[in-house]
Design a protein around this motif. Structure first.
Motif, PDB file in Angstrom:
ATOM      1  N   PRO A 101      34.621  20.924 -14.527  1.00  0.00           N
ATOM      2  CA  PRO A 101      34.927  19.520 -14.838  1.00  0.00           C
ATOM      3  C   PRO A 101      35.282  19.322 -16.311  1.00  0.00           C
ATOM      4  O   PRO A 101      34.648  19.926 -17.192  1.00  0.00           O
ATOM      5  N   ILE A 102      36.277  18.494 -16.556  1.00  0.00           N
ATOM      6  CA  ILE A 102      36.535  18.073 -17.934  1.00  0.00           C
ATOM      7  C   ILE A 102      35.636  16.868 -18.212  1.00  0.00           C
ATOM      8  O   ILE A 102      35.177  16.197 -17.286  1.00  0.00           O
ATOM      9  N   LEU A 103      35.385  16.622 -19.498  1.00  0.00           N
ATOM     10  CA  LEU A 103      34.464  15.550 -19.889  1.00  0.00           C
ATOM     11  C   LEU A 103      35.198  14.493 -20.714  1.00  0.00           C
ATOM     12  O   LEU A 103      35.996  14.837 -21.590  1.00  0.00           O
ATOM     13  N   PHE A 104      34.915  13.239 -20.417  1.00  0.00           N
ATOM     14  CA  PHE A 104      35.336  12.134 -21.288  1.00  0.00           C
ATOM     15  C   PHE A 104      34.364  10.972 -21.071  1.00  0.00           C
ATOM     16  O   PHE A 104      33.617  10.961 -20.082  1.00  0.00           O
ATOM     17  N   PRO A 105      34.336   9.998 -21.981  1.00  0.00           N
ATOM     18  CA  PRO A 105      33.347   8.916 -21.866  1.00  0.00           C
ATOM     19  C   PRO A 105      33.557   8.052 -20.618  1.00  0.00           C
ATOM     20  O   PRO A 105      34.662   7.994 -20.074  1.00  0.00           O
ATOM     21  N   ASP A 106      32.483   7.385 -20.174  1.00  0.00           N
ATOM     22  CA  ASP A 106      32.620   6.494 -19.003  1.00  0.00           C
ATOM     23  C   ASP A 106      33.461   5.258 -19.357  1.00  0.00           C
ATOM     24  O   ASP A 106      34.178   4.733 -18.512  1.00  0.00           O
ATOM     25  N   SER A 110      41.578   4.135 -19.581  1.00  0.00           N
ATOM     26  CA  SER A 110      41.393   4.311 -18.142  1.00  0.00           C
ATOM     27  C   SER A 110      42.556   5.039 -17.456  1.00  0.00           C
ATOM     28  O   SER A 110      42.662   5.034 -16.242  1.00  0.00           O
ATOM     29  N   PHE A 111      43.392   5.703 -18.246  1.00  0.00           N
ATOM     30  CA  PHE A 111      44.385   6.596 -17.668  1.00  0.00           C
ATOM     31  C   PHE A 111      43.805   8.012 -17.474  1.00  0.00           C
ATOM     32  O   PHE A 111      44.331   8.801 -16.678  1.00  0.00           O
ATOM     33  N   TYR A 112      42.721   8.366 -18.215  1.00  0.00           N
ATOM     34  CA  TYR A 112      42.234   9.756 -18.151  1.00  0.00           C
ATOM     35  C   TYR A 112      41.814  10.137 -16.729  1.00  0.00           C
ATOM     36  O   TYR A 112      42.163  11.208 -16.228  1.00  0.00           O
ATOM     37  N   ASP A 113      41.047   9.261 -16.072  1.00  0.00           N
ATOM     38  CA  ASP A 113      40.614   9.603 -14.710  1.00  0.00           C
ATOM     39  C   ASP A 113      41.786   9.563 -13.728  1.00  0.00           C
ATOM     40  O   ASP A 113      41.797  10.292 -12.741  1.00  0.00           O
ATOM     41  N   PRO A 122      38.747  18.314 -11.700  1.00  0.00           N
ATOM     42  CA  PRO A 122      37.429  17.687 -11.622  1.00  0.00           C
ATOM     43  C   PRO A 122      37.023  17.120 -12.986  1.00  0.00           C
ATOM     44  O   PRO A 122      37.420  17.660 -14.019  1.00  0.00           O
ATOM     45  N   TYR A 123      36.254  16.036 -12.993  1.00  0.00           N
ATOM     46  CA  TYR A 123      35.851  15.463 -14.277  1.00  0.00           C
ATOM     47  C   TYR A 123      34.491  14.807 -14.177  1.00  0.00           C
ATOM     48  O   TYR A 123      34.028  14.451 -13.090  1.00  0.00           O
ATOM     49  N   GLU A 124      33.867  14.655 -15.366  1.00  0.00           N
ATOM     50  CA  GLU A 124      32.596  13.950 -15.449  1.00  0.00           C
ATOM     51  C   GLU A 124      32.716  12.910 -16.554  1.00  0.00           C
ATOM     52  O   GLU A 124      33.191  13.228 -17.653  1.00  0.00           O
ATOM     53  N   GLN A 125      32.308  11.686 -16.244  1.00  0.00           N
ATOM     54  CA  GLN A 125      32.387  10.619 -17.237  1.00  0.00           C
ATOM     55  C   GLN A 125      31.019  10.470 -17.903  1.00  0.00           C
ATOM     56  O   GLN A 125      30.026  10.174 -17.239  1.00  0.00           O
ATOM     57  N   ILE A 126      30.995  10.698 -19.202  1.00  0.00           N
ATOM     58  CA  ILE A 126      29.730  10.720 -19.957  1.00  0.00           C
ATOM     59  C   ILE A 126      29.458   9.317 -20.506  1.00  0.00           C
ATOM     60  O   ILE A 126      30.285   8.795 -21.274  1.00  0.00           O
ATOM     61  N   PRO A 127      28.309   8.711 -20.139  1.00  0.00           N
ATOM     62  CA  PRO A 127      28.059   7.330 -20.600  1.00  0.00           C
ATOM     63  C   PRO A 127      28.024   7.190 -22.131  1.00  0.00           C
ATOM     64  O   PRO A 127      27.414   8.021 -22.820  1.00  0.00           O
ATOM     65  N   LEU A 128      28.670   6.159 -22.624  1.00  0.00           N
ATOM     66  CA  LEU A 128      28.489   5.778 -24.032  1.00  0.00           C
ATOM     67  C   LEU A 128      27.068   5.266 -24.181  1.00  0.00           C
ATOM     68  O   LEU A 128      26.452   4.842 -23.197  1.00  0.00           O
TER      69      LEU A 128
END
Ligand code: PMP
Length: 354
Positions: A101-106, A110-113, A122-128
């Motif tokens: 999974p790639i990581l970016f903030p939640d 909103s184009f990243y997802d 696959p990706y995971e959104q990391i909460p700010l």
């Protein structure tokens, strides 16, 4: 079996509304309220329409040369595309192929997802954190396939110091780290300064905000020669002529007028700082913005109500119906006059004293 079984299904990104009426105050897509550099007008006036017969330069030489001279990098360290959206999409396609999974903030662009879904990454959104800040430690010790950080972040406007970006890079030397700097010219600090030290770093910028040319669709990226080489291979496996002749010429002309660029960025920053104070007096709160927008919520009145009220009055701002941010408005910084009108309408609606 139907032809539809073979369709790549996608859920598109929804851009801010483009009003049909001319009298709207448009503060919803972070465009620049000032015109492009005067040289751009001259270039357009002098263009020979007959050249449109011919394909443009596939290497985008005129623009790449201008960027290379301005930023002091070799031409082989520069990649250009049709807005930074195109540059970022091409980077996702090129670099994120490990299956991890790639990581970016939640809360981020909103184009990243959307790209990740489109390319089956696959990706995971990391909460700010609760103050809407990125925590570098959340990106350390993760077995990830890549990292994407908008800095300053959007739509929060918050800036992550380069020392924190450096921590993320130090811990992730085995994957590409993209720093999306669409808003860096309004008070951030560019990760360009780190390029020599990290061969997995890609820095992305755009002409759409600080260079007042969203309509020309010009974006660019910096990286080491090898990284840019891989991007170019994918680009030329997809489209040989990304930028048209007009965009290449006006892009180069705009880069060459540095004083105008600094002047309009300075004006926007000045207006932003004034608007921040006035919004606070009206009961709004927000993370400190280093961009050309403010992401604010009101202590009493729901954002959706304010969004609809402003729209009614011909002032367009951006409202996201999404978890954690559905009580916020993203307000682009326009001219002083436009912001005065916005503040007057808010003052009247909120019943605040003059
Ligand atoms: N990154 C961020 C964080 C943005 O907000 C935007 C603007 N929507 C972009 C990239 C894309 O901008 P453009 O394609 O106009 O360069």
């Amino acid at each position: 079996m139907s032809w539809e079984d073979g369709v790549r299904r996608a859920e598109p990104y929804v851009p801010g509304e483009q009003p049909k009426r001319a009298d709207v105050i448009k503060l919803n897509t972070n465009e620049c309220p000032y015109p492009p550099a005067p040289e751009v007008k001259a270039v357009i006036g002098n263009m020979d329409y007959e050249t449109f017969r011919l394909y443009p330069d596939p290497d985008c030489g005129e623009l790449v040369e201008a960027l290379s001279a301005y930023y002091g990098l070799s031409e082989k360290q520069i990649f250009v595309g049709i807005g930074s959206d195109d540059v970022l999409a091409m980077a996702f396609l090129t670099f994120f192929n490990t299956g991890r999974p790639i990581l970016f903030p939640d809360i981020t662009y909103s184009f990243y997802d959307v790209w990740a879904d489109l390319f089956r990454i696959p990706y995971e959104q990391i909460p700010l954190d609760d103050a809407f800040q990125i925590r570098a430690q959340d990106y350390i010790g993760r077995d990830c396939g890549g990292i994407v950080i908008a800095n300053p972040n959007a739509p929060t406007g918050a800036f992550l110091p380069l020392s924190e970006i450096r921590k993320i890079l130090d811990a992730n030397g085995d994957v590409v780290v993209i720093v999306d700097e669409a808003y860096v010219d309004f008070g951030g600090e560019s990760a360009l300064a780190l390029l020599d030290q990290y061969d997995n770093l890609m820095v992305v910028q755009t002409f759409s905000k600080s260079r007042a040319m969203a309509g020309m669709r010009i974006g660019y990226a910096f990286g080491n020669e090898k990284l840019i080489g891989y991007l170019l291979d994918c680009r030329f496996s997809f489209n040989s002529y990304p930028l048209n002749r007009t965009a290449l010429s006006v892009g180069a002309a705009a880069i060459n007028n540095d004083s105008y660029f600094k002047e309009i960025c300075g004006k926007i920053v000045c207006t932003r700082e004034r608007v921040k104070k006035e919004l606070r007096n009206l009961g709004f709160s927000f993370a400190d913005s280093k961009t050309n927008f403010v992401f604010a919520r009101h202590e009493r009145v729901p954002a959706k109500e304010l969004f609809e009220m402003l729209r009614e009055k011909g002032i367009y701002v951006r409202y996201f119906r999404k978890p954690r941010i559905d009580n916020y408005l993203r307000i682009t910084i326009g001219t002083d006059d436009q912001m005065d009108r916005l503040l007057a309408v808010l003052r009247e609606y909120l019943g605040a004293p003059e």
